[in-house]
Scaffold this active site. Structure first.
Site, short mmCIF file in Angstrom:
data_model
loop_
_atom_site.label_atom_id
_atom_site.label_comp_id
_atom_site.label_asym_id
_atom_site.label_seq_id
_atom_site.Cartn_x
_atom_site.Cartn_y
_atom_site.Cartn_z
N ASN A 168 -5.64 3.34 7.48
CA ASN A 168 -4.39 3.69 8.19
C ASN A 168 -3.23 4.02 7.25
OD1 ASN A 168 -4.17 1.01 7.47
ND2 ASN A 168 -3.20 0.35 9.37
N PRO A 192 -11.52 2.29 -1.65
CA PRO A 192 -10.79 2.77 -0.47
C PRO A 192 -11.72 2.90 0.74
CG PRO A 192 -11.31 4.62 -1.93
CD PRO A 192 -11.87 3.37 -2.59
N GLU A 266 -4.66 -9.49 4.37
CA GLU A 266 -3.66 -8.96 5.29
C GLU A 266 -4.46 -8.40 6.46
OE1 GLU A 266 -1.82 -6.60 7.32
OE2 GLU A 266 -1.34 -5.29 5.60
N CYS A 300 -1.03 -2.51 11.48
CA CYS A 300 -1.24 -3.94 11.78
C CYS A 300 0.03 -4.58 12.34
CB CYS A 300 -1.64 -4.70 10.52
SG CYS A 300 -3.09 -4.03 9.77
N GLU A 397 -6.04 -6.24 19.28
CA GLU A 397 -5.24 -5.21 18.62
C GLU A 397 -5.56 -3.86 19.27
OE1 GLU A 397 -6.05 -5.35 14.40
OE2 GLU A 397 -3.95 -5.00 13.97
C1 SIN Z 1 -0.48 -2.12 7.89
O1 SIN Z 1 -0.56 -1.65 8.97
O2 SIN Z 1 -1.40 -2.81 7.44
C2 SIN Z 1 0.69 -1.92 6.97
C3 SIN Z 1 1.90 -1.46 7.64
C4 SIN Z 1 3.10 -1.43 6.74
O3 SIN Z 1 3.02 -1.63 5.53
O4 SIN Z 1 4.17 -1.22 7.28
#
Ligand code: SIN
Length: 498
Positions: A168, A192, A266, A300, A397
């Site tokens: 993303n 990646p 994360e 996220c 999600e």
């Molecule tokens: C993510 O969606 O994992 C990162 C979003 C962000 O850094 O703003």
């Protein structure tokens, strides 16, 4: 299109000038897979093939790890100012090439070109930030209990690191992980996502150009089983930093346990977005649009549940539906497009599935609600009213452009609803009451909260979650600590009289 040159010709141009590269970068050189195996990369907006990259095997990954381990021996001794200089050069090259990098990113990921450009600058911002932080890796002295001893605390690089990044944010998530690792003096192997490896490879082209020594930064393209699993299992890899789903994060944590690696995770989020009756509704709608529809809902930290206080719920819902239905959907390369495609048909199916569950349980579609006629990966911006916190759409999600609205009555009730999820990454709320702002900010069980804003990410702050959204921090001064060990030294025999 934004550019006079057709996209295929522009890709060809990038191939010629070396920014679109179809080789992996490890052991100090650009290489194909020894088996000749490749992964094909497609544009999610039209399904056209863009390029293919090597699908490396276990043995090549092991060679890359050993090479990175050797590179670490010199890199960890490089003075901070020199490391900072190299990182800064890398960041500058990214900014100079921002147009081309953004174009490549949109081609492989789909997000609108203006968002891709913002991501490149965001990514370069992390590299620039950690270039500076490299100079501030301070140790400590501690007053000793004994006059014969002196106590010193050293910070040292943790060792070889592996970064596993999602599709993303193909540039910024790599930058957010690799830059602090390099600044700390660690060599780093980046794996990646197989949907979007081209942006990471382009970053490596520029890192090499900036003068980052061979083996200090590698990009390994290939499958989870061959590349990621080898990184996870290898005893020389001392740190794993990962962004992705909670499900994969748990697996990765289990797998890293065998060699007791330090891990930063994360993971997924289920961000609540609370709008209280005293909020500025125009600003709240702007905030929801920014948070919910950034990257077509594929972040996220996207607002996953909108909680509206009853007296303003009808007005807010209508305002949001009006604004959302005006968002322009299309190929991210086209001028004025605000929502690109989702990453693949499976992502569209998941959104449809959640929507079906919600409408079966009484949710009302205010706008959107269907696949977009533009193609298999496109979805209409959607606003849903009459949702409840136990619908799947409020538990999972969404990762798509759907905003479910849940009506609430009291502050106490909404805090309990907001926290009723295993996730704890980001939260947002709009209020003009200062006392409430503090109360709610303190009560929300998340690692981050935006108060009267829908966008909170930037390189200077610690980004990370609690509960099943993970642990460890990225960005900010805290982001560097994840790649350092703290070593305690006790010097004795100092005072001959004792
Ligand atoms: C993510 O969606 O994992 C990162 C979003 C962000 O850094 O703003």
């Amino acid at each position: 299109m934004n550019n006079e040159i057709p996209p295929s010709a522009r890709l060809e141009k990038l191939r010629k000038n070396g920014l679109l590269i179809e080789k992996a970068f490890f052991c100090g050189s650009w290489q194909s897979a020894s088996t000749g195996k490749c992964l094909e990369i497609f544009n999610p907006a039209n399904g056209l093939k863009i390029a293919s990259v090597p699908s490396l095997g276990k043995e090549e990954t092991e060679q890359a790890i050993l090479y990175a381990h050797n590179a670490l021996q010199d890199w960890q001794k490089v003075p901070a100012a020199k490391k900072a200089n190299l990182l800064r050069k890398w960041a500058n090259l990214m900014m100079e090439n921002a147009e081309d990098l953004a174009f490549l990113l949109t081609c492989e990921q789909g997000k609108p070109l203006h968002e891709a450009k913002a991501e490149i600058l965001y990514g370069a911002g992390y590299i620039e930030w950690f270039a500076e932080e490299a100079k501030r890796i301070y140790g400590e002295t501690i007053p000793s209990l004994n006059s014969d001893q002196r106590i010193v605390i050293l910070k040292q690089p943790i060792g070889v690191c592996a970064a596993i990044t999602p599709w993303n944010f193909p540039n910024a998530m790599a930058a957010r992980k690799v830059a602090p690792a390099l600044a700390a003096g660690c060599s780093t192997l980046l794996r990646p996502s197989s949907y979007t490896p081209l942006s990471a490879l382009a970053m490596a082209v520029l890192a090499e150009k900036a003068g980052i020594p061979p083996g200090v930064f590698s990009v390994l393209t290939g499958s989870t089983e061959d590349v990621a699993a080898t990184l996870l299992d290898h005893p020389l890899v001392r740190k794993i930093t990962f962004t992705g789903s909670t499900e994969t994060g748990k697996e990765l944590l289990r797998r890293s346990a065998a060699t007791v690696k330090k891990v930063t995770l994360e993971l997924g989020g289920n961000a609540p977005f609370l709008v209280f009756e005293d909020a500025d509704l125009h600003k709240a709608v702007e905030g929801i649009l920014a948070s919910k529809f950034r990257n077509c809902g594929q972040t996220c930290v996207c607002a996953n549940r909108i909680f509206a206080q009853r007296p303003i719920a009808a007005q807010l819902s209508q305002m949001l539906a009006n604004a959302a239905s005006k968002l322009r959907v299309g190929n991210g390369l086209e001028e004025g497009v605000q929502l690109g495609p989702l990453i693949g048909p499976w992502a569209v199916e998941k959104v449809l599935d959640l929507l079906q569950d919600a409408t079966n349980k009484g949710a009302k579609i205010l706008c959107g609600g269907k696949k977009h006629p533009l193609g298999a990966n496109f979805f209409e911006p959607t606003v849903l009213l009459n949702c409840s916190n136990n619908m799947r759409i409020a538990r999972e999600e969404i990762f798509g452009p759907v905003a479910p609205i849940i009506v609430f009555d009291t502050e106490e009730e909404v805090i309990s609803l907001a926290n009723d999820t295993p996730y704890g990454l980001a939260a947002y709320f709009y209020t003009r009451d200062l006392g409430r702002a503090w109360r709610v900010a303190e009560a929300l069980q998340t690692g981050m909260a935006g108060i009267n804003t829908g966008i909170i990410s930037n390189p200077t702050v610690p980004f990370g979650g609690v509960k099943e959204s993970g642990f460890g921090l990225e960005g900010g001064r805290q982001g560097l600590d994840e790649f350092l060990i703290t070593k305690y030294l006790c010097f004795a025999g100092i005072d001959p009289k004792n």
